[in-house]
Scaffold this motif. Sequence first.
Motif, short mmCIF file in Angstrom:
data_model
loop_
_atom_site.label_atom_id
_atom_site.label_comp_id
_atom_site.label_asym_id
_atom_site.label_seq_id
_atom_site.Cartn_x
_atom_site.Cartn_y
_atom_site.Cartn_z
N ARG A 1 0.84 -1.21 0.00
CA ARG A 1 0.00 0.00 0.00
C ARG A 1 0.87 1.26 0.00
O ARG A 1 0.58 2.23 -0.70
CB ARG A 1 -0.92 0.01 1.22
CG ARG A 1 -2.12 -0.87 1.08
CD ARG A 1 -3.11 -0.60 2.22
NE ARG A 1 -4.25 -1.47 2.08
CZ ARG A 1 -4.56 -2.46 2.89
NH1 ARG A 1 -3.80 -2.70 3.94
NH2 ARG A 1 -5.62 -3.21 2.67
N GLN A 2 1.91 1.23 0.80
CA GLN A 2 2.81 2.39 0.85
C GLN A 2 3.52 2.58 -0.49
O GLN A 2 3.68 3.72 -0.96
CB GLN A 2 3.84 2.21 1.97
CG GLN A 2 3.23 2.29 3.34
CD GLN A 2 4.23 1.92 4.44
OE1 GLN A 2 5.37 1.57 4.17
NE2 GLN A 2 3.78 1.99 5.69
N ARG A 3 3.93 1.49 -1.12
CA ARG A 3 4.58 1.59 -2.43
C ARG A 3 3.61 2.12 -3.48
O ARG A 3 4.01 2.89 -4.36
CB ARG A 3 5.15 0.23 -2.84
CG ARG A 3 6.32 -0.19 -1.98
CD ARG A 3 6.89 -1.51 -2.41
NE ARG A 3 7.45 -1.39 -3.76
CZ ARG A 3 7.73 -2.43 -4.53
NH1 ARG A 3 7.49 -3.66 -4.10
NH2 ARG A 3 8.23 -2.26 -5.73
N LEU A 4 2.36 1.69 -3.40
CA LEU A 4 1.34 2.20 -4.33
C LEU A 4 1.12 3.69 -4.11
O LEU A 4 1.05 4.47 -5.06
CB LEU A 4 0.02 1.43 -4.15
CG LEU A 4 -1.17 1.92 -4.98
CD1 LEU A 4 -0.90 1.73 -6.47
CD2 LEU A 4 -2.43 1.21 -4.56
N ALA A 5 1.05 4.09 -2.84
CA ALA A 5 0.82 5.50 -2.53
C ALA A 5 1.99 6.37 -2.98
O ALA A 5 1.78 7.52 -3.39
CB ALA A 5 0.58 5.66 -1.03
N SER A 6 3.19 5.84 -2.90
CA SER A 6 4.36 6.66 -3.31
C SER A 6 4.62 6.61 -4.81
O SER A 6 5.50 7.30 -5.31
CB SER A 6 5.60 6.20 -2.55
OG SER A 6 5.97 4.90 -2.98
N GLY A 7 3.86 5.76 -5.54
CA GLY A 7 4.01 5.69 -6.98
C GLY A 7 5.05 4.69 -7.46
O GLY A 7 5.37 4.65 -8.64
N GLU A 8 5.59 3.87 -6.57
CA GLU A 8 6.59 2.89 -6.96
C GLU A 8 5.98 1.76 -7.79
O GLU A 8 6.67 1.17 -8.62
CB GLU A 8 7.27 2.28 -5.73
CG GLU A 8 8.12 3.26 -4.95
CD GLU A 8 8.74 2.59 -3.73
OE1 GLU A 8 9.13 1.40 -3.81
OE2 GLU A 8 8.82 3.26 -2.68
N ILE A 9 4.72 1.41 -7.51
CA ILE A 9 4.05 0.35 -8.26
C ILE A 9 2.72 0.88 -8.78
O ILE A 9 2.17 1.87 -8.27
CB ILE A 9 3.82 -0.92 -7.39
CG1 ILE A 9 2.96 -0.60 -6.17
CG2 ILE A 9 5.14 -1.55 -6.99
CD1 ILE A 9 2.56 -1.81 -5.34
N THR A 10 2.21 0.20 -9.81
CA THR A 10 0.92 0.60 -10.38
C THR A 10 -0.20 -0.10 -9.64
O THR A 10 0.03 -1.01 -8.83
CB THR A 10 0.86 0.21 -11.87
OG1 THR A 10 0.91 -1.21 -11.97
CG2 THR A 10 1.99 0.86 -12.65
N THR A 11 -1.43 0.31 -9.95
CA THR A 11 -2.60 -0.31 -9.33
C THR A 11 -2.68 -1.79 -9.71
O THR A 11 -3.02 -2.63 -8.87
CB THR A 11 -3.88 0.42 -9.77
OG1 THR A 11 -3.73 1.81 -9.49
CG2 THR A 11 -5.10 -0.11 -9.04
N GLU A 12 -2.35 -2.11 -10.95
CA GLU A 12 -2.38 -3.50 -11.39
C GLU A 12 -1.37 -4.34 -10.61
O GLU A 12 -1.66 -5.47 -10.19
CB GLU A 12 -2.09 -3.59 -12.90
CG GLU A 12 -3.17 -2.99 -13.77
CD GLU A 12 -3.06 -1.47 -13.89
OE1 GLU A 12 -1.97 -0.91 -13.67
OE2 GLU A 12 -4.10 -0.85 -14.18
N GLN A 13 -0.17 -3.80 -10.42
CA GLN A 13 0.84 -4.52 -9.64
C GLN A 13 0.38 -4.70 -8.20
O GLN A 13 0.59 -5.76 -7.59
CB GLN A 13 2.17 -3.77 -9.69
CG GLN A 13 2.85 -3.79 -11.04
CD GLN A 13 4.04 -2.86 -11.09
OE1 GLN A 13 4.02 -1.78 -10.50
NE2 GLN A 13 5.10 -3.29 -11.80
#
Length: 86
Positions: free
Chosen positions: A64-76
Amino acid sequence: MMYDGRFGGGVGLAELLILLLGAAIVFTAVVVLVVWFVRYGRDAMESGKPPAPPATDPALEIARQRLASGEITTEQFEEIKSALAP
């Protein structure tokens, strides 16, 4: 009995010890009740409430933190979430 100059004849050692013992018993009872209420009273009062939500998975929280920071996409994120599902 002779008058010793004190009103009521004073308090003897035996009476003082009994008074202190009684105060110690009352104080101990109050402390025990407070400790019991803090440990078990809340659970008894909250028994009508729904159970607390389960603790979140640390790996999912990191995703969740990686998604919020933009490191991963929603699909990932969805792939990680489905891989971590029990």
